[in-house]
Design an enzyme around this catalytic site. Structure first.
Site, PDB file in Angstrom:
ATOM      1  N   HIS A 167      64.916   7.017  14.631  1.00 28.97           N
ATOM      2  CA  HIS A 167      65.834   7.056  13.484  1.00 28.97           C
ATOM      3  C   HIS A 167      66.301   8.491  13.212  1.00 28.97           C
ATOM      4  O   HIS A 167      67.499   8.772  13.136  1.00 28.97           O
ATOM      5  CB  HIS A 167      65.120   6.484  12.247  1.00 28.97           C
ATOM      6  CG  HIS A 167      65.942   6.456  11.010  1.00 28.97           C
ATOM      7  ND1 HIS A 167      66.604   5.323  10.589  1.00 28.97           N
ATOM      8  CD2 HIS A 167      66.219   7.415  10.090  1.00 28.97           C
ATOM      9  CE1 HIS A 167      67.256   5.595   9.469  1.00 28.97           C
ATOM     10  NE2 HIS A 167      67.032   6.861   9.126  1.00 28.97           N
ATOM     11  N   GLU A 168      65.342   9.403  13.105  1.00 31.66           N
ATOM     12  CA  GLU A 168      65.701  10.789  12.799  1.00 31.66           C
ATOM     13  C   GLU A 168      66.451  11.434  13.973  1.00 31.66           C
ATOM     14  O   GLU A 168      67.314  12.281  13.768  1.00 31.66           O
ATOM     15  CB  GLU A 168      64.461  11.600  12.434  1.00 31.66           C
ATOM     16  CG  GLU A 168      63.667  11.064  11.231  1.00 31.66           C
ATOM     17  CD  GLU A 168      64.487  10.867   9.964  1.00 31.66           C
ATOM     18  OE1 GLU A 168      65.472  11.610   9.748  1.00 31.66           O
ATOM     19  OE2 GLU A 168      64.167   9.935   9.185  1.00 31.66           O
TER      20      GLU A 168
END
Lengths: 493, 493
Positions: B258-259
């Site tokens: 996600h990051e």
């Protein structure tokens, strides 16, 4: 009016904290490609910090505020501001900024010059740095010797007269010690220091040993960088780095102990001074006295290793199980003339500093020219340390300091060791230091140093602290006696 | 004149970079006891950054500079400054600062209130935050609905009208999907996800997977923090954190993916915009579209895991040797109504957002009172997600956003997923995405996203980018279709 001034001070301290964090980050974590942009940011914030203190409003406040109407705390901060202000305001802002740009550029050129072993490439920058300093000394004035003005930046009140006498005494004492050591080295085996040591285990041991000495992880961080250093935002945020070598167990441990000494000083500053102009160690040499006290007086003593060494052996049985604690202790105290200052042992180290001291002095009294430095360097190294470099990378180009504009800084390193020896004497009058160290307890030692040095931050000068603690002025004799005793212990009498 | 303005902009960007580094440091490394002082520093630097942009000189320059006489690059930055200026200058400086102080304090109170499960403690602060926002909306004006002004801060041009339709469609589509999933869960075993996984190995796998997706360590850093997040100084210094749980293999991996999506966006901004006002992702929702694209569309797909899973099995043979890639893939796609947004699965997640959206809207049109929030929360959770919290810590107090003054932010999370689904469609018209993913190559995908989104930074709005790329306006149907297909794949048709 204090409140008005305090707003400037708080903004200055906020900017300084940010600058320190950015600098810490560059050395420890920032990704490679970010450096250019961060350098620009650092330049802008430094200008901003400068302008926050050096401006007509602050100048006016400095004139109208009456110290007698301030609290003792405010007066101490006010006094420090006055001192810094006097130095900064005589230098025209444009020249100050040009100097910052010059040294930023010069550091890059120096790094390349060192890599290419090409002093000529760096020489014009060094010429300009020296010329700028000479112009600044012209603005600031000097007493007795122009170099005194530069010394004062790092060690308030320090003079060529004091240092000449100091280094003469040091040299006279050390030369025979080095001779004794070199002879004795035939019987001193330190080969086990330079075998393979797992870096992750070294890291663990470092974390442990810092805490063992009193480093507080609630107020500090330990990390790694190419060259170990200490950075402090304030007394509640003190950060050190170490550097571990895969083939050297002593280097990382002693670096950690050295930086822990610096850190304990900053951690010991009283909370009253957190985030103020006086909230940090008082001088370079006093700072270095703490790092050297912990590294050399404590960390290179046999009593220190007696309780600790079994733990290290347990961690590295292959490398150390057959090595006695006495042999380990002797190995980390081995004296051997060498070319590189940062790798020098405790005894030859001040001779490396003496070479630099005499060169700096000569550059500013005009007796030495920049272009002659490689030759002068070789001559002085041969005369004092007994070895001379075959190239400038290992000679005059080895240190970053001059490229960054730092002249007058080097003597602090040697003074620090001498201060450490003198204050050890004072400390030993009231504490059983060796017994504490043998028991692995540093509370009393740290409390003593906090009481007499750390708590004050910059509110007292190194001279004031040393004299109050020792009951006499700086006296290099304690240092030479300390080194003589050490050599006698390590190499036999 | 541009040069004059640019000096302010450069100073603003330098301060912003310092603020971001301090914030990053607080979450990842700063020692515990430093936080108070650093918060103060952050406050001072934020005021300074504000005053650097909002002052009479900059206002004058904004009036006299003619965009037509600027280069295209300068004009883009100028345009962004005008936009930000308009919003900021209508709010009196004192009120802006008071709001910053209020939200700093409110965040502390919220943390304590959540810990004590005591909404009443937090309510007065939330009242004041909402009241302040209402006053600000009064200064700024609004079209159709007061909440639209808040939405515009995170997603330019977004309105209640669009979101009402969006959430209605989402809700209608998702409710039956959740029913299907809950029934199907009887046959879905995900217990192997929640056994012991060595954290250091998870860390290694994370570092590998970020790079696998295109994260560039020469321009980025991966570290850890309590809640994963991405921070960027500029496109050459982008930092992400992950968080590893000792009893959950999926959480850390999916957080990293996600990051990494957020990071790839920032890394893809063109160098022209490095360290400028437009040198970052254009909107919250567009940012979230990238993190969700990588996390859900890519990271929760079977083709992604087919080449990777053997590597994970090799790392964790005890836990995964007997688990097939299909079972692993199903487990990380399990849908299960739950109380906490940040732990919600891909399908129920937008329903959590819908609860917050309706509450925010209600607070600003006056139909919901702060004191009724715990009750309203429970009712809406039960209605949309199907579960209701027994206490406020797991209910209305679970998110930090409102205490920090962020209203209008939550919808971005759901919009991001919807944008991701829509742009996946566009991408799939020109690339064989699944084939690339199956081969572990992300170059073409990343190049496509860079070409159509990343490179522009903030010089184009999310709306402009989406429409240019997809050839049509925002259309939530792609999102509901995507979720339907996902459920059909995971749970069988």
């Amino acid at each position: 009016m204090w409140n008005e001034l305090n707003e400037y001070l708080e903004k200055y301290n906020a900017l300084t904290q940010a600058i320190k964090l950015l600098a810490w980050d560059i050395e420890t974590e920032a990704p490679r490609d970010s450096i250019d942009n961060t350098s620009k940011t650092l330049g802008l914030l430094s200008s901003e910090a400068y302008e926050t203190l050096i401006n007509p409003e602050v100048e006016h406040l400095l004139e109208v505020i009456k110290p007698a109407e301030l609290s003792a705390r405010e007066a101490a901060i006010f006094h420090e501001l006055q001192k810094q202000y006097k130095k900064l305001k005589v230098i025209p802002k444009q020249e100050y900024q040009a100097f910052t740009e010059l040294t930023t550029k010069a550091q890059h050129v120096w790094a390349e010059a060192r890599q290419k072993n090409d002093f000529a490439m760096f020489a014009p920058y060094l010429e300009e740095i020296v010329a700028t300093h000479k112009r600044f000394i012209g603005y600031l004035g000097y007493t007795d010797h122009p170099y005194n003005t530069l010394l004062d930046d790092y060690e308030e009140g320090m003079t060529v007269e004091v240092l000449d006498a100091f280094f003469a005494e040091v040299k006279a004492a050390i030369v025979p010690l080095v001779e004794t050591a070199v002879k004795g080295n035939e019987q001193l085996d330190d080969s086990f220091i330079f075998v393979a040591y797992d870096v992750d285990k070294q890291r663990q041991f470092s974390r442990f040993i810092a805490e063992y000495l009193g480093f507080d992880y609630a107020r500090g961080v330990i990390k790694e960088s190419a060259h170990p250093f200490t950075e402090h935002m304030h007394n509640k945020d003190v950060r050190i780095t170490s550097a571990y070598l895969a083939n050297n167990i002593a280097s990382g441990i002693l670096s950690t102990i050295h930086e822990t000494g610096h850190a304990l000083y900053e951690l010991g500053v009283a909370d009253t001074w957190t985030g103020t102009l006086v909230g940090e160690g008082t001088s370079m040499a006093m700072h270095e006295s703490q790092s050297r006290f912990y590294e050399n007086v404590i960390g290179r003593s046999l009593v220190f290793w007696q309780p600790l060494y079994p733990r290290l052996q347990e961690m590295f049985p292959e490398q150390l199980a057959q090595v006695s604690v006495e042999d380990f202790w002797r190995a980390i105290n081995k004296v051997q003339p060498s070319l590189i200052r940062t790798e020098a042992d405790e005894v030859t180290y001040p001779l490396h500093i003496m070479v630099r001291y005499e060169i700096e002095k000569g550059l500013f009294d005009g007796s030495i020219a920049v272009n002659d430095l490689p030759q002068v360097w070789r001559e002085k190294m041969l005369e004092y340390v007994g070895v001379a470099p075959s190239n400038d990378a290992e000679g005059v180009l080895q240190d970053i300091h001059w490229s960054g504009g730092s002249f007058g800084y080097f003597p602090s390193y040697a003074l620090g060791s001498a201060y450490a020896a003198q204050l050890t004497k004072a400390l030993d009058k009231v504490l059983d230091r060796e017994d504490d160290v043998a028991q692995g307890t540093f509370k009393a030692i740290n409390a003593y140093l906090t009481e007499h040095i750390y708590q004050y931050g910059k509110t007292k000068t190194a001279k004031e602290l040393l004299e109050a603690m020792c009951g006499e002025a700086f006296n290099p004799q304690y240092y030479t006696e300390y080194l003589q005793a050490k050599i006698a212990d390590v190499y036999g009498k």
